[in-house]
Design a protein around this motif. Sequence first.
Motif, mmCIF file in Angstrom:
data_model
loop_
_atom_site.group_PDB
_atom_site.id
_atom_site.type_symbol
_atom_site.label_atom_id
_atom_site.label_comp_id
_atom_site.label_asym_id
_atom_site.label_seq_id
_atom_site.Cartn_x
_atom_site.Cartn_y
_atom_site.Cartn_z
ATOM 1 N N ALA A 197 54.905 45.542 35.076
ATOM 2 C CA ALA A 197 53.659 45.158 34.065
ATOM 3 C C ALA A 197 52.747 46.022 33.283
ATOM 4 O O ALA A 197 53.025 47.744 34.596
ATOM 5 C CB ALA A 197 52.741 44.675 35.067
ATOM 6 N N ILE A 198 52.073 46.367 32.511
ATOM 7 C CA ILE A 198 52.030 47.201 32.109
ATOM 8 C C ILE A 198 50.147 47.321 32.205
ATOM 9 O O ILE A 198 49.931 48.962 31.949
ATOM 10 C CB ILE A 198 51.810 47.180 30.479
ATOM 11 N N ILE A 231 50.533 58.600 26.003
ATOM 12 C CA ILE A 231 50.992 57.919 26.220
ATOM 13 C C ILE A 231 49.896 57.850 28.122
ATOM 14 O O ILE A 231 49.180 56.684 28.252
ATOM 15 C CB ILE A 231 52.143 57.776 27.691
ATOM 16 N N ALA A 232 50.055 59.105 28.751
ATOM 17 C CA ALA A 232 48.194 59.124 29.901
ATOM 18 C C ALA A 232 46.847 58.366 29.084
ATOM 19 O O ALA A 232 46.295 57.492 29.879
ATOM 20 C CB ALA A 232 48.703 59.983 30.954
ATOM 21 N N GLU A 279 49.951 49.462 24.913
ATOM 22 C CA GLU A 279 49.103 50.229 25.668
ATOM 23 C C GLU A 279 48.614 49.771 26.808
ATOM 24 O O GLU A 279 48.763 48.862 26.793
ATOM 25 C CB GLU A 279 47.475 50.493 24.842
ATOM 26 N N VAL A 280 48.490 51.223 27.748
ATOM 27 C CA VAL A 280 48.080 50.844 29.440
ATOM 28 C C VAL A 280 46.428 50.627 29.498
ATOM 29 O O VAL A 280 46.259 51.315 29.784
ATOM 30 C CB VAL A 280 48.678 52.117 30.083
ATOM 31 N N ARG A 281 46.336 49.839 30.488
ATOM 32 C CA ARG A 281 45.459 49.717 31.317
ATOM 33 C C ARG A 281 45.084 49.700 32.442
ATOM 34 O O ARG A 281 45.657 47.964 33.439
ATOM 35 C CB ARG A 281 43.922 48.539 30.474
ATOM 36 N N LEU A 282 44.406 50.225 33.519
ATOM 37 C CA LEU A 282 44.497 49.854 34.752
ATOM 38 C C LEU A 282 43.158 49.759 35.644
ATOM 39 O O LEU A 282 42.377 50.265 34.636
ATOM 40 C CB LEU A 282 45.540 50.832 35.109
ATOM 41 N N HIS A 283 43.216 48.838 36.480
ATOM 42 C CA HIS A 283 41.590 49.057 36.739
ATOM 43 C C HIS A 283 41.452 49.981 37.602
ATOM 44 O O HIS A 283 42.076 50.675 38.252
ATOM 45 C CB HIS A 283 41.673 48.480 38.290
ATOM 46 N N PRO A 284 40.092 51.153 37.500
ATOM 47 C CA PRO A 284 39.848 52.332 37.902
ATOM 48 C C PRO A 284 40.577 52.828 39.160
ATOM 49 O O PRO A 284 41.070 53.451 39.759
ATOM 50 C CB PRO A 284 38.345 52.570 37.780
ATOM 51 N N GLU A 285 40.564 51.903 39.908
ATOM 52 C CA GLU A 285 40.735 51.883 41.661
ATOM 53 C C GLU A 285 41.740 51.548 41.824
ATOM 54 O O GLU A 285 42.507 52.755 42.338
ATOM 55 C CB GLU A 285 39.304 51.540 42.368
ATOM 56 N N GLU A 341 60.968 53.661 34.209
ATOM 57 C CA GLU A 341 61.328 52.565 33.521
ATOM 58 C C GLU A 341 60.530 51.587 32.223
ATOM 59 O O GLU A 341 60.298 51.062 31.251
ATOM 60 C CB GLU A 341 61.930 51.734 34.255
ATOM 61 N N SER A 342 59.424 52.607 32.563
ATOM 62 C CA SER A 342 58.495 52.335 31.463
ATOM 63 C C SER A 342 57.621 53.066 31.500
ATOM 64 O O SER A 342 56.890 54.436 32.030
ATOM 65 C CB SER A 342 57.559 50.979 32.317
ATOM 66 N N ARG A 343 56.155 53.015 30.064
ATOM 67 C CA ARG A 343 55.416 53.628 30.004
ATOM 68 C C ARG A 343 53.809 53.589 31.104
ATOM 69 O O ARG A 343 53.407 54.883 31.515
ATOM 70 C CB ARG A 343 55.359 53.640 28.207
ATOM 71 N N THR A 344 53.953 52.687 32.084
ATOM 72 C CA THR A 344 52.843 52.741 32.845
ATOM 73 C C THR A 344 53.178 53.924 33.812
ATOM 74 O O THR A 344 52.549 54.577 34.138
ATOM 75 C CB THR A 344 52.804 51.275 32.933
ATOM 76 N N GLN A 345 54.739 54.320 33.881
ATOM 77 C CA GLN A 345 55.339 54.843 35.246
ATOM 78 C C GLN A 345 54.873 56.522 34.789
ATOM 79 O O GLN A 345 55.160 57.182 35.099
ATOM 80 C CB GLN A 345 56.293 54.476 35.215
ATOM 81 N N ALA A 346 55.155 56.357 32.989
ATOM 82 C CA ALA A 346 55.075 57.559 32.982
ATOM 83 C C ALA A 346 53.995 58.003 32.742
ATOM 84 O O ALA A 346 54.221 59.473 33.087
ATOM 85 C CB ALA A 346 55.814 57.760 31.461
ATOM 86 N N ALA A 347 52.894 56.962 32.132
ATOM 87 C CA ALA A 347 51.195 57.383 32.483
ATOM 88 C C ALA A 347 50.910 57.882 34.340
ATOM 89 O O ALA A 347 50.043 58.753 34.193
ATOM 90 C CB ALA A 347 50.896 56.257 32.087
ATOM 91 N N LEU A 348 51.193 57.407 34.843
ATOM 92 C CA LEU A 348 51.354 58.085 36.234
ATOM 93 C C LEU A 348 52.186 59.457 36.125
ATOM 94 O O LEU A 348 51.813 59.736 37.328
ATOM 95 C CB LEU A 348 51.958 56.401 37.406
ATOM 96 N N TYR A 349 53.521 59.310 36.140
ATOM 97 C CA TYR A 349 53.922 60.663 36.130
ATOM 98 C C TYR A 349 52.645 61.375 36.194
ATOM 99 O O TYR A 349 52.638 62.893 36.417
ATOM 100 C CB TYR A 349 55.286 60.550 35.981
#
Length: 218
Positions: free
Chosen positions: A103-104, A162-163, A127-133, A196-204
């Motif tokens: 999931a992105i 990306i992040a 583009e990545v979007r995540l709930h703040p918490e 595997e994904s840009r979301t994981q890259a952002a978290l890294y």
Amino acid sequence: MTQPAPVRVLLVDDHAVVRQGLRLFLGLDPDIEVVGEAANGEEALQEAARLQPDVVVMDLMMPVMDGIAATRQLRRTHPDTEVIALTSTLEEHKVNGAIEAGAISYMLKDASSDTLADAIHAAARGEVRLHPEAARRLVRDFRSSDMRETLTPKETIVLQLIARGQSNRDIAQDQGVSEATVKTHVSRLLGKLGLESRTQAALYALRHGIATLEEGLM
């Protein structure tokens, strides 16, 4: 100038009233077209194959096949279709499971219609979007394999962007290169980081201090 086509969206939730509500307020955005609905993961896979949506808004708790399993299979069979996980809780195993499945974005059902619409447009742009918490928990719990190779300075810059939630097009404009060049950088840095994904890259990037939560993802 040619008007860009609306973002084609598939709604997946086992409650018809939720799908109806989502359809109603997303219908207020002329640049979003709800092309179909599904009541469980299996139906979602069938409808995605038939409709080829740009974005799937996926509930996680459903009968027959849950949203995490459906997301994992959908991303494998339809890599150009992005998935937004939409759920009522921030249970950690669901947050992590959804992102690991591909999931992105991860949004709560109490998000405003504008926030969800923004997340849908962002997903369509990659583009990545995540709930703040959710972002905070993901950064805290994120685990990655050891870096296989050192990132080049350019790859590090791309990772930072990306992040910050930027799409390949945004990064290309920022760096004065083509989107094809950015895609190459993204592919290489994912390989080097074992992700595997840009979301994981952002978290890294957030986990390792390459970017901060205040700069992006939300």
